[in-house]
Design an enzyme around this catalytic site. Structure first.
Site: not given
Ligand code: NAD
Length: 502
Positions: A200, A253-255, A275, A309, A406
């Site tokens: 996804k 994604g986000s923490t 991650e 990130c 962040e």
């Molecule tokens: P996000 O956490 O809002 O979303 C990430 C993904 O999760 C999206 O596909 C979203 O649709 C999905 N999602 C959202 N809510 C969900 C839920 N309740 N259940 C399942 N899936 C859900 O993050 P974002 O705003 O898309 O990305 C930015 C974040 O990603 C930043 O915090 C960044 O640091 C992090 N990031 C980390 C790495 C790493 O390797 N550590 C790499 C890239 C980005």
């Protein structure tokens, strides 16, 4: 969007892809629309225009995609494929991606806002390398034989060994900042290990995942091995990660969302890798050439518009060089040209969405309200497109939200320090621990500092270097587990212990 306006800037493949109607979902080897008929608008952040629509998946599509992945894993041709055949398919996919690199980079640019040239040099090139690196592991999955001593059966003899077996159906959920690359970071090791996948992508940036799905079918992966569904977190992500048919969740994604996903996964004892976010320090020691440090610091925060990130979002400079280095970083920031990603002269594009632009500008306002000074930048740029000026803040302290949280945009906080002990403490003084860079040629100071830094990656005289062979992931609340390297492959494998009495 009127494609004729940008036709001179894009290749034929990109133009044809964009000219399609609603982009479908890939389930069980078929391109399908969603049952609800709902779609998601894909917006070009450079001009806020809709560049396409994508079918929006809900629970129905999640169930179908997981069922297809389960069938392919348990009974399909994939379940009988040897490692060498999986390797060949991954290599073929890498070749196809490489051959279409320009188009992938252009679509990534239009979808995410990043520079097409940079997307081709970094996102697509590293995705190709990751596919090839992980392809090699498909033929190198091995357990170990162990001689055991059994105290209660001294006469008995056993042959004992471990097998590594694919964990099963993987749910891969990724963020929007490196859409293609993050998808490949999950797909390549999962497929090398023999898993099947439901991917996804982020709802803001789904297009290159769909293009990759086309290449996956062209490469010859059997139906159901890779399924691609697009949808937002609540309607598609949440039902996917909590689905009882999923054996492993791999999330970037986000923490905040990572914590929700970890909790949902534990409910079914689904394995998971997270991650997550970061707030990575850039530490300049007093022996460093100030101009080199400033150029490195600017690249560490402004690359991909700060939407990285491991972006170097906190700059710490030894007191005697602080003013000089900060002035140089500010000068670099001021000289950066902002523009759309298809323009080769743009050095920084728009942020991915209005929401992200507002979030970053709000953080700048919070910083100012808590006493920070703006050295340069500090606001949105222009009125069309989601551009934010590269921003440098001073007069910050460790308690401020702009230092602790962040921001995920082109905003750098700068603090002077006295000695190594002090800067190590400040570097570790957030709940994140993804990356850190040290700028110095003093080997003994560098080596004393490296073990003190609580981060998954430490760079010396560089920042944000990533390679498929090197594990990448976080300490503390930056995540659990690792992407890339053999560590990533291991996370898609179970260990089975076998005892044979002989
Ligand atoms: P996000 O956490 O809002 O979303 C990430 C993904 O999760 C999206 O596909 C979203 O649709 C999905 N999602 C959202 N809510 C969900 C839920 N309740 N259940 C399942 N899936 C859900 O993050 P974002 O705003 O898309 O990305 C930015 C974040 O990603 C930043 O915090 C960044 O640091 C992090 N990031 C980390 C790495 C790493 O390797 N550590 C790499 C890239 C980005």
């Amino acid at each position: 969007m009127d494609i004729s306006e940008i036709k001179h800037l894009i290749c034929d493949r990109t133009a044809k892809f964009l000219a399609r109607g609603t982009h479908p979902l890939l389930i069980d080897g078929q391109w399908v629309q969603s049952e609800s008929g709902q779609t998601i608008d894909v917006i070009n952040p450079a001009n806020e225009e809709v560049i396409g629509k994508v079918a929006s998946a809900g629970k129905v599509e999640v169930d179908k995609a997981v069922a297809a992945a389960r069938q392919a894993f348990d009974h399909g041709p994939w379940s009988k494929m040897r490692g060498a055949e999986r390797e060949r398919l991954l290599m073929k996919l890498a070749d196809l991606l490489e051959a279409n690199a320009q188009s992938f980079a252009e679509v990534e640019s239009l979808d995410n806002g990043k520079s097409a040239a940079m997307a081709q040099a970094v996102d697509v090139a590293v995705a190709v390398d990751t596919l090839r690196y992980m392809a090699g592991w498909a033929t190198k999955i091995e357990g170990a034989t162990t001689d055991i001593s059994v105290p209660f059966a001294p006469q008995a003899e056993f042959v004992t060994f471990t097998r590594r077996e694919a964990v099963g159906v993987v749910a891969a959920v990724v963020a929007w900042n490196f859409p293609l690359l993050l998808a490949v970071w999950k797909l390549a090791p999962a497929l090398a290990a023999g898993c099947t996948v439901v991917l996804k992508p982020a709802e803001q940036t789904p297009l290159t995942a769909i293009m990759l799905g086309e290449l996956i079918l062209e490469a010859g992966f059997p139906p159901g091995v890779v399924n691609i569904i697009v949808g937002d977190g609540p309607s598609a992500g949440a039902p996917l990660v909590s689905h009882p048919g999923v054996d492993k969740v791999s999330f970037t994604g986000s923490t905040e969302v990572g914590k929700l996903i970890g909790k949902a996964a534990v409910e079914n004892m689904t394995r998971f890798t997270l991650e997550l976010g970061g707030k990575s320090p850039v530490i300049v020691l007093d022996d460093c050439d100030p101009a080199t440090a400033a150029a490195g610091a600017a690249q560490a925060i402004f690359f991909n518009h700060g939407q990285v990130c491991c972006a170097g979002s906190r700059l710490y400079v030894q007191k005697k060089m602080f003013d000089r280095v900060v002035a140089d970083v500010a000068q670099i920031a001021q000289s950066m040209s902002l523009g759309h990603g298809l323009d080769p002269t743009s050095q920084m594009g728009p942020l991915v969405s209005r929401e992200q632009m507002d979030r970053v500008c709000n953080y700048i306002d919070i910083g100012l309200s808590q006493g920070a000074n703006v050295v340069t930048g500090g606001a949105r740029s222009g009125e069309k497109g989601y551009y934010v000026q590269p921003t440098v803040l001073t007069n910050v302290n460790a308690d401020m939200r702009v230092v602790q949280e962040e921001i995920f945009g082109p905003v750098l906080t700068c603090m002077p320090y006295d000695d190594i002990e002090e800067v190590a403490a400040w570097a570790n003084n957030t709940h994140f621990g993804l990356g850190a860079s040290i700028w110095s040629n003093n080997l003994s100071k560098v080596h004393r500092l490296i073990p003190k830094i609580k981060a998954g990656t430490v760079w010396v005289n560089c920042h944000s270097m990533l390679n498929p062979a090197m594990p990448f992931g976080g300490y503390k609340q930056s995540g659990i587990g690792r992407d890339l390297g053999k560590a990533s492959l291991d996370s898609y494998l179970e260990t089975k212990s076998v005892y044979i009495a002989v």
